[in-house]
Design an enzyme around this catalytic site. Structure first.
Site, PDB file in Angstrom:
ATOM      1  N   CYS A 138       0.871  -1.173   0.000  1.00 41.56           N
ATOM      2  CA  CYS A 138       0.000   0.000   0.000  1.00 41.56           C
ATOM      3  C   CYS A 138       0.909   1.224   0.000  1.00 41.56           C
ATOM      4  CB  CYS A 138      -0.994  -0.003   1.155  1.00 41.56           C
ATOM      5  SG  CYS A 138      -0.275   0.154   2.793  1.00 41.56           S
ATOM      6  N   CYS A 165      -4.353  -0.636  -2.008  1.00 38.43           N
ATOM      7  CA  CYS A 165      -4.941   0.695  -2.197  1.00 38.43           C
ATOM      8  C   CYS A 165      -4.866   1.048  -3.679  1.00 38.43           C
ATOM      9  CB  CYS A 165      -4.286   1.748  -1.317  1.00 38.43           C
ATOM     10  SG  CYS A 165      -2.680   2.343  -1.828  1.00 38.43           S
ATOM     11  N   CYS A 186       2.868   0.895  -8.533  1.00 41.84           N
ATOM     12  CA  CYS A 186       3.640  -0.302  -8.196  1.00 41.84           C
ATOM     13  C   CYS A 186       4.157  -0.947  -9.477  1.00 41.84           C
ATOM     14  CB  CYS A 186       2.759  -1.289  -7.427  1.00 41.84           C
ATOM     15  SG  CYS A 186       3.630  -2.785  -6.906  1.00 41.84           S
TER      16      CYS A 186
END
Length: 262
Positions: A125, A199, A206
């Protein structure tokens, strides 16, 4: 003879029997997706996908949650608990002996490890201070040593959120008071079988996992944010987030032991 009233197929059978709806259920079984992603995966026009999603939502098999990163998008999620209930009801409707009893995948805390590590999982996250450390702790707790688990953040906070510590201690008997958030870069070079973003914002930043890692997304509101979609922040938001993460982890465990697909 069975009466005609009893011959009506249960809702799960009627909904899941359609090829497009079954494909949608299958694609959502492991993570949350947006409409445009489902369109690409299913290979049907957006109006067709949206129509079938509405039918699945009408019976509660699929739910939708507005993206916390881009409010114009919604993430669709398969409600595995609801699917388990309706699937069990469908078996019972056909014959009492076909009543399905859901498996209990979680290893009770303190049980000795009876099987080797089968999978490695990374939870990600943004701040690595609430959702991802909660997920890391809960999976480690539930897996009983059968999974290697880590968590990290794209922009880690200075410390783990006190309410994340409190909710795990009070609700699950887990203490993470000594852990510190870590940056995603500290795990560069490590291979994970599953990379799970929790999230919506971090999903966009990412990097794609290398090798054969599978990337999944769980769209879970930040319990530390003011207003989590219910208008209530604070400790109750952490309780809700932990409960949702724990439910998803209970259904993840059999996947880690018996991967469903390459």
């Amino acid at each position: 003879m069975v009466s005609s009233a009893h011959a009506v197929p249960p809702a799960f059978v009627r909904l899941a029997a359609h090829a497009v709806r079954w494909r949608l259920l299958s694609e959502l079984a492991y993570g949350d997706l947006r409409v445009r992603e489902l369109v690409a995966l299913v290979g049907e026009p957006q109006n067709v996908v949206s129509y079938h999603l509405r039918l699945l939502r009408s019976d509660g098999l699929v739910t939708a949650r507005r993206s916390s990163h881009d409010g114009r998008d919604s993430y669709y999620r398969l409600d595995l608990e609801r699917c388990a209930e309706t699937l069990a009801a469908a078996g019972t409707a056909l014959h009492p002996a076909l009543r399905l009893v859901p498996a209990q995948p979680a290893a009770p805390a303190g049980d000795p490890v009876t099987s080797p590590v089968t999978s490695s999982v990374l939870f990600v996250c943004t701040g690595n201070s609430a959702r991802s450390p909660v997920a890391e702790a809960l999976l480690r707790h539930r897996a009983g040593g059968r999974a290697e688990v880590a968590s990290a953040g794209s922009h880690p906070k200075p410390r783990t959120h006190p309410d994340a510590v409190r909710v795990l201690r009070r609700g699950y008997g887990i203490d993470i008071a000594d852990r510190r958030p870590r940056h995603l870069d500290t795990l560069t070079g490590r291979r994970f079988d599953y990379v799970i973003t929790l999230c919506d914002k971090v999903r966009e930043v990412c990097p794609e996992p290398g090798g054969h890692s599978q990337r999944l997304h769980w769209s879970i509101p930040d319990p530390a944010a003011t207003g989590d979609g219910t208008g209530q922040a604070g400790y109750p938001a952490f309780e809700r987030a932990a409960a949702e993460i724990d439910t998803r982890i209970r259904y993840l465990l059999p996947v880690l032991t018996h991967p469903p697909r390459p």
